[in-house]
Each structure stands twice: as C-alpha cells, then as structure tokens.
Design a protein around this motif. Structure first.
Motif, short mmCIF file in Angstrom:
data_model
loop_
_atom_site.label_atom_id
_atom_site.label_comp_id
_atom_site.label_asym_id
_atom_site.label_seq_id
_atom_site.Cartn_x
_atom_site.Cartn_y
_atom_site.Cartn_z
N PRO A 1 0.91 -1.15 0.05
CA PRO A 1 -0.14 0.04 0.09
C PRO A 1 0.88 1.29 -0.02
N ASP A 2 1.96 1.26 0.53
CA ASP A 2 2.76 2.55 0.68
C ASP A 2 4.27 2.42 0.29
N PRO A 3 4.43 1.95 -1.00
CA PRO A 3 5.72 1.61 -1.65
C PRO A 3 6.61 2.97 -1.75
N PHE A 4 7.87 2.81 -1.59
CA PHE A 4 8.93 3.86 -1.79
C PHE A 4 9.47 3.48 -3.30
N ILE A 5 9.16 4.13 -4.54
CA ILE A 5 9.45 3.71 -5.67
C ILE A 5 10.88 4.43 -5.65
#
Length: 444
Positions: free
Chosen positions: A220-224
């Motif tokens: 849900p809260d990725p760092f791309i």
C-alpha cells in the motif's frame, strides 16, 4: 518447467556497505528486489513454475541456501561485476547436477566468454528480446552458447515486472521500476551502454501509472526507486510523467543528470508528485577530472553549485555522487570536494572509488596501460581500488574517502545541514534519506 530466478549474494559488497560511517554518507542500508529478473519473469508462460530467489535476503535473514539442492529444470542468473564469482559458483553447482543455466547482466554482457565457461547460455544486452527464445530453446534442450540482444526493445510492449513472485515484498525498503532506457552521455567509466545501448527510449506514461497501481495493490505505501540511467533528460517527458504521478500519492526517487535544475517548472511538478530525491553523478569538481569522465560533464561543472541549490530549494533532496581516482586527482582532491560539499550542502553524499568496469573505455585504457591491479571481480563494487592511480596511491584514495565522509557526518556539518534543510522546508525531516540527521534536534 520449474525455473529458478536467482539474485546472487556478494559477501564483500555487503561487508563494505555495512561500513557506512567510513565509505558512504547514506544513513540507511537499502534493499531492492532484483528488477532484471522480475522483468524477465513476466515472459515465463503460465504453465511454467517460476521461483524468485534472493541470496542477499536469505543471507541477511540468516536463512540457509537450501534452494541450491533443489531440482529445477532451468536456473537463470543475473550479476553485477561484484556478484560474478558468486554467480559462477551457483551455476557450477547446478550444472554439476545436469541442470542448465542461463546467465545475463552487466558482467556477462561485458565478458560473455568468461561467463560462458560457467553457463549453458549467456544473454548479452537487454533480455526482453532474447529471453523468450532462450526459454523455447531450453524447453527443447537446445540452448545456444550466446544470445545477443538487438538493443532496440520497444518499451511500449514490455510487460510489468512480476513482483507477485516476491514473498514478503514489504521486507524491501524500495521497489524498483523503470521508465526509460539509454543515456545521451558517454561517460568513460559507465557500463550501462554495454547492455542498453546509446539510444534513449521512453515507456508510455500510462504504462508506468498502471505498474505503480499494481505495486500499490501488493504494497500500500511503497517507495518507488526508478532504476533508469538518466530518467529526466527529456524534460517534456519528465513534466508529463510527474503530472501523472501526482494523483498516486507515492514517494519516489530517480537518477538524472545535473541539467535538470534548468527546468524549474519540472522541479515544481516533481516535488508535487512525491519525488524526494534526485540521484546525480557529479563525479568531480576538478575540470580535468570531469573532462576525463566525458566532455558534457566538463561543460556542466561550473553549474554544479547552482544545480544542487536550485533543486533543493524546490523541496527535492540531492544525492550527490562523486568518484575519486581520475588521472587529474591528487592529494588535494579531497579537500576541494569537502569545500564544495560544505558550500552546496547536498542532502546525501556518496563518494566512491573510480572503478574500471569490464566493457568500459576506462577499463580498456587502463588494461592497455598495464594499470589494472586486480581482476578479482568481488572487489569491483566501487569500494575498492583495482588499478594504479596516476597521482595517488590506493591507500591515499581509501583514506581520503574515509576522511571526506567523516567530515560530511561530523557534528559541525550535521548542524549546518540541519539548519539549512529546516530553513528550506520541514518536509525534508520526513524523507527516506533523512536518517538520523534531525534526531539530534528532536532529542534536545
């Protein structure tokens, strides 16, 4: 077929990365699932069984490498130079049991003859246009020794990486994707052109948006972390991409060159879209050393201070990357770098040793001059000196880098950096790369 997709571990690399206070100014150890393997996994037919195996993760978690004794119909390996010897060990072990091995990546592309001594087939260059053929040949038991990419993969038709193969995706600190390939610059130490070629290609923006939505379904809260060589060199594309990312509510970073500072409209859009950091290879502050890297960077050097300040004034951190070991570098290089860094105040610093990667013009020149000191590929991690510098000793380079990073992380410099970034924007405190930069203030 049952197919293993293996990311080899490198003990020396992680040992060096663990010495953060000496070698790197980056506060946090980063972990990524291997994008190359997961991208190729998308080409594996549904009737086959694919398994993603990350030796880095198994090792860091203290788990046994039990997969080495399992039965697969095909093993696929990719390796950077510092991973090559480990990749060879893995390949030899499986081949001793009659299991065919495919090997690709930067090292195999640069030295296919060497890699071919340990693999049934070597993939040279991009994998998307040759991997399906390799799979078909493997299924028929008819793998060829070398498959060479045409270097013209149309990114419009590249499927998203098979991140669903990764168990416990939230273990990784960053999720890699890519939007473009190629770079208009030709730095003499860069090995990327060996795989991707010089042509700059762009993935359709709607495909990138869909890939990020797919990631968010898994995490849900990725760092791309975009793994492109130079993602924003086309400013029009960069602006359009940033606009499309704004509604997605993500945090992200990418590699680009220093010229991005000239497009302040794009910088505003990047900041609004959640871009926390731009990773920029400045390489040096010495004109002679920049000219050794490439002519374009020599021309840009006079704008480096303005570039860093402009980008960060728009609320985006700069990870400034430098290398030491050019023929124009001498014992005064470290002090000059320190003075520049203290004036420019990049959000993060990564200073490393110049490394002559196989397949690069730098490697070929130093090899012809008899200056290569070691071809133990485990040392080719940007943390070791593997050639004879012109005006420095290997020890002077390592000692100088240690001194430079200690200066950057000294209490005095940390205080200056905290004050500077607090004055720019409070959001810098929340960035991934902030580490404990602001914790000292909070503890007082």
């Amino acid at each position: 077929m049952r197919i293993a997709l293996v990311h080899p571990h490198s003990i020396q690399y992680h040992h060096d990365r663990d010495s953060q206070n000496i070698i790197s100014g980056i506060d946090d150890i980063e972990t990524f699932p291997n994008l190359a393997l997961l991208s190729l996994a998308s080409y594996i037919p549904g009737e086959d069984e694919a398994e993603f195996i990350d030796e880095d993760r198994l090792t860091l978690e203290g788990k046994p490498l039990a997969y080495l004794d399992e039965d697969f119909d095909l093993v696929c390996l990719t390796a950077m130079n510092h991973q090559a010897l480990r990749a060879y060990e893995i390949a030899d072990r499986f081949r001793s049991r009659g299991i065919p091995v495919i090997m690709g990546g930067f090292h195999a592309s640069a030295l296919p003859g060497e890699a071919g001594m340990h693999a049934d087939a070597v993939a040279v260059g991009e994998g998307e246009d040759i991997f399906p053929l390799m799979l078909d040949d493997a299924r028929k038991g008819n793998l060829k020794p070398v498959y060479t990419s045409g270097g013209k993969v149309d990114l419009s038709f590249v499927p998203p990486p098979a991140l669903g193969l990764v168990k416990g995706l939230d273990w990784y600190t960053k999720i890699p994707l890519f939007a473009t390939r190629g770079c208009s610059h030709d730095c003499n130490f860069c090995c990327l052109r060996k795989v991707y070629g010089p042509k700059y290609r762009k993935k359709p923006i709607d495909k990138i948006v869909e890939e990020i939505k797919m990631v968010k379904e898994l995490l849900p809260d990725p760092f791309i972390s975009f793994a492109d060589e130079n993602m924003l060199v086309d400013c029009k594309y960069g602006r359009e991409l940033a606009k499309a990312l704004i509604p997605l509510g993500i945090c992200w970073e990418c590699y680009c060159d220093s010229s991005v500072y000239k497009d302040e409209k794009m910088l505003d859009l990047l900041a609004e879209s959640g871009c926390e950091e731009l990773i920029i290879g400045f390489e040096s502050v010495l004109p002679g050393s920049l000219e050794e890297a490439c002519n374009w960077k020599r021309e840009q050097g006079k704008n480096y201070l303005k570039a860093i300040r402009t980008i960060q004034e728009h609320g985006i951190g700069v990870l400034a990357c430098f290398v030491v070991g050019f023929d124009h570098d001498d014992s005064g290089t470290f002090a000059r770098l320190r003075d520049f860094i203290e004036e420019a105040l990049p959000f993060e610093l990564d200073a490393a040793t110049l490394t002559p990667m196989p397949g690069t013009p730098l490697y070929e020149r130093l090899k012809s001059e008899g200056r290569i000191l070691s071809e133990d590929w485990r040392r080719y991690s940007w943390f070791q000196v593997n050639f004879k510098p012109k005006n420095l000793t290997p020890k002077e380079i390592m000692d100088g880098l240690e001194w430079l990073h200690k200066e950057y992380n000294s209490p005095r410099m940390r205080k200056i950096r905290r004050k500077y970034f607090s004055s720019l924007s409070p959001k810098f405190k929340t960035f991934y790369g902030a580490g404990n930069l602001f914790e000292e203030d909070e503890n007082k």
